[in-house]
Motif scaffolding. Structure first.
Motif, PDB file in Angstrom:
ATOM      1  N   LYS A   1      55.180  43.560  40.084  1.00 50.75           N
ATOM      2  CA  LYS A   1      55.587  42.222  39.653  1.00 50.75           C
ATOM      3  C   LYS A   1      55.649  41.258  40.835  1.00 50.75           C
ATOM      4  O   LYS A   1      55.209  40.119  40.752  1.00 50.75           O
ATOM      5  N   ARG A   2      56.210  41.734  41.960  1.00 53.51           N
ATOM      6  CA  ARG A   2      56.319  40.882  43.144  1.00 53.51           C
ATOM      7  C   ARG A   2      54.934  40.529  43.691  1.00 53.51           C
ATOM      8  O   ARG A   2      54.677  39.375  44.060  1.00 53.51           O
ATOM      9  N   ILE A   3      54.050  41.518  43.727  1.00 46.20           N
ATOM     10  CA  ILE A   3      52.711  41.271  44.277  1.00 46.20           C
ATOM     11  C   ILE A   3      51.936  40.299  43.398  1.00 46.20           C
ATOM     12  O   ILE A   3      51.312  39.350  43.894  1.00 46.20           O
ATOM     13  N   LYS A   4      51.966  40.501  42.084  1.00 47.14           N
ATOM     14  CA  LYS A   4      51.203  39.615  41.186  1.00 47.14           C
ATOM     15  C   LYS A   4      51.774  38.205  41.194  1.00 47.14           C
ATOM     16  O   LYS A   4      51.052  37.228  40.965  1.00 47.14           O
ATOM     17  N   GLY A   5      53.078  38.091  41.474  1.00 42.77           N
ATOM     18  CA  GLY A   5      53.693  36.772  41.514  1.00 42.77           C
ATOM     19  C   GLY A   5      53.430  36.026  42.814  1.00 42.77           C
ATOM     20  O   GLY A   5      53.263  34.805  42.814  1.00 42.77           O
ATOM     21  N   GLU A   6      53.373  36.754  43.931  1.00 46.30           N
ATOM     22  CA  GLU A   6      53.262  36.122  45.248  1.00 46.30           C
ATOM     23  C   GLU A   6      51.886  36.274  45.885  1.00 46.30           C
ATOM     24  O   GLU A   6      51.493  35.443  46.698  1.00 46.30           O
ATOM     25  N   TYR A   7      51.137  37.310  45.519  1.00 49.91           N
ATOM     26  CA  TYR A   7      49.819  37.551  46.116  1.00 49.91           C
ATOM     27  C   TYR A   7      48.819  37.892  45.003  1.00 49.91           C
ATOM     28  O   TYR A   7      48.322  39.024  44.913  1.00 49.91           O
ATOM     29  N   PRO A   8      48.551  36.943  44.122  1.00 47.56           N
ATOM     30  CA  PRO A   8      47.754  37.218  42.911  1.00 47.56           C
ATOM     31  C   PRO A   8      46.329  37.687  43.188  1.00 47.56           C
ATOM     32  O   PRO A   8      45.714  38.310  42.317  1.00 47.56           O
TER      33      PRO A   8
END
Length: 454
Positions: free
Chosen positions: A65-72
């Motif tokens: 979730k963090r990666i898709k939100g901040e580093y799509p």
């Protein structure tokens, strides 16, 4: 070399598989758990993240979730045991590229990495193709075939596939942000994010926090740490619109980031490394601001590696018909109106108008005309009076001698001002700052009548 981050709470697993990936030609970094991985992601760019689902402290779903939100732009591959397929299904719904079941087969892992990288490459090619098509006339892009636009389009395509900093100059409303979008979409960092900041829209204190980010407790109201635009632009492009509005203090800090590729958040001491392409835009003449001491000379040369100029509409009036056709089609559909056209007379007036607001002004005018068109073609009488008046003054004075040109202008000007004021001679004389009796004399000398067309 493509970069891969592996996350797991099994150190032996990380050691074995990272060595395999390094031996296969991948730049591989390992992280013991989610928190350590997120710290690495703040400082470095990775093409692929491979993470276990079941981990203490922070599981793989939270990491995803963090990666898709901040580093799509980073692809995430999930690792799961035989008994936790439901977690893998949830991960796919949240945007994971794929999931693999432990224990991993080496060939299967390498095949999936190869396919993921092919997917990234294909996606980048598709984005580039779309942007090239868009640049030739798609909605919101550079529309027109005039010499200034053709030259600008060629400069964009030559500049885009480099990492050179670009400074876009031009009047407000000429489409500087569109140029920035095209540079990013055709650039080396096209797979990364495009982060935009309007430097004129925020107060200095807010802007500093917005760009650099801040740590928890850095100032009143900073209840949690927040990454800034520098961090969000990692691996992509940062667009600083109206960069000429930056204070000297922020200019100095920006210069350091561009030179060192690192910075600290507001209220923080940890140095964060970043790598992005900078595109800046301004409607000011920064060279003159440098002379006045309001803009740093060293920063000016740092951002002005490739200068691009967005031409004003009055310098490419031959593009007005195609721009009008484009916006008429958009607003007729949007407002559910019957298709309309612009009459030849109205078009001539529009082509002679000065267009201080450039393409933005033309776009707004088109929407207004469609609103009131009621299915009728747009004629000269439907145009605003200030446009009709100015448009009709533009004649070829090269064919006149001085006295003839002077007489023509006086008649057109006075006719326009009189009609504007409903032929109230006193009001008109006061507005144009001449004596009432002198105005009456001019009306008689120039044979100006109430039915005289503007």
């Amino acid at each position: 070399m493509k970069r891969i981050l592996m996350i797991d709470d099994d150190l032996s697993f990380l050691k074995i598989y990272s060595e395999i990936l390094k031996g296969s030609g991948y730049d591989t970094v390992t992280a013991y758990g989610g928190p350590e991985a997120l710290e690495l992601l703040e400082e470095e760019y990775f093409d692929i993240v491979i993470t276990d689902v079941a981990m203490p402290e922070m599981n793989g779903i939270e990491v995803l979730k963090r990666i898709k939100g901040e580093y799509p732009s980073t692809l995430v591959m999930m690792l799961t045991g035989e008994g936790s397929i439901s977690g893998a299904v949830e991960a796919m719904e949240l945007g994971a590229y794929t999931y693999l079941i432990k224990p991993l087969e080496i060939d299967q892992l390498l095949l999936n990495i190869k396919r993921a990288l092919e997917y990234l490459e294909l996606n980048s090619e598709n984005q580039q193709l779309k942007s090239r098509i868009s640049s030739l006339g798609h909605e919101g892009r550079l529309i027109g075939s005039s010499a200034p636009i053709a030259e600008l389009r060629e400069q964009i395509m030559k500049t885009a596939p480099t990492n050179a900093n670009v400074l876009i100059t031009g009047e407000s409303g000429t489409g500087k942000e569109i140029i920035a979008d095209l540079l990013h979409e055709n650039g080396l960092n096209k797979g990364g994010p495009m982060i935009k900041v309007n430097c004129a829209a925020l107060a200095e204190s807010v802007l500093e926090s917005e760009i650099f980010g801040h740590e928890k407790g850095a100032f009143t109201g900073a209840l949690a740490a927040k990454p800034g635009r520098f961090e969000l632009a990692r691996g992509g492009t940062l667009f600083l619109d109206e960069i000429g509005e930056l204070s000297l203090k922020l200019q100095s800090k920006l210069l350091r980031v561009l030179q060192e590729k690192e910075f600290e958040r507001v209220g923080g001491t940890k140095t964060i490394k970043v790598d992005f392409r900078l595109i800046a835009a301004t409607n000011r003449e920064l060279s003159k601001e440098v002379e006045k001491g309001t803009f740093r000379e060293d920063l000016y040369y740092r951002i002005n590696v490739v200068p691009l100029v967005s031409p004003p509409l009055r310098e490419r009036t031959e593009d007005i018909p195609v721009l009008l056709e484009h916006y008429l089609e958009i607003y007729c559909k949007e407002l559910k109106k019957a298709p309309v056209k612009v009459t030849e007379q109205a078009m001539e007036i529009l082509k002679k108008y000065h267009w201080k607001g450039n393409v933005r002004e033309l776009k707004n005018l088109t929407e207004r005309l469609v609103v009131f068109s009621d299915g009728r073609d747009i004629n000269a009488e439907m145009l605003p009076e200030e446009i009709r008046g100015q448009g009709n003054w533009s004649q070829d004075f090269r064919q006149m001698d001085f006295q003839e040109a002077k007489r023509y202008f006086e008649k057109e000007y006075l006719s326009y001002m009189l009609k504007k004021n409903q032929w109230n001679i006193s009001v008109t004389a006061e507005e144009i700052k001449i004596a009432r009796k002198n105005l009456q004399l001019k009306i008689k000398q120039l044979n100006i009548r109430k039915d005289t067309k503007k």
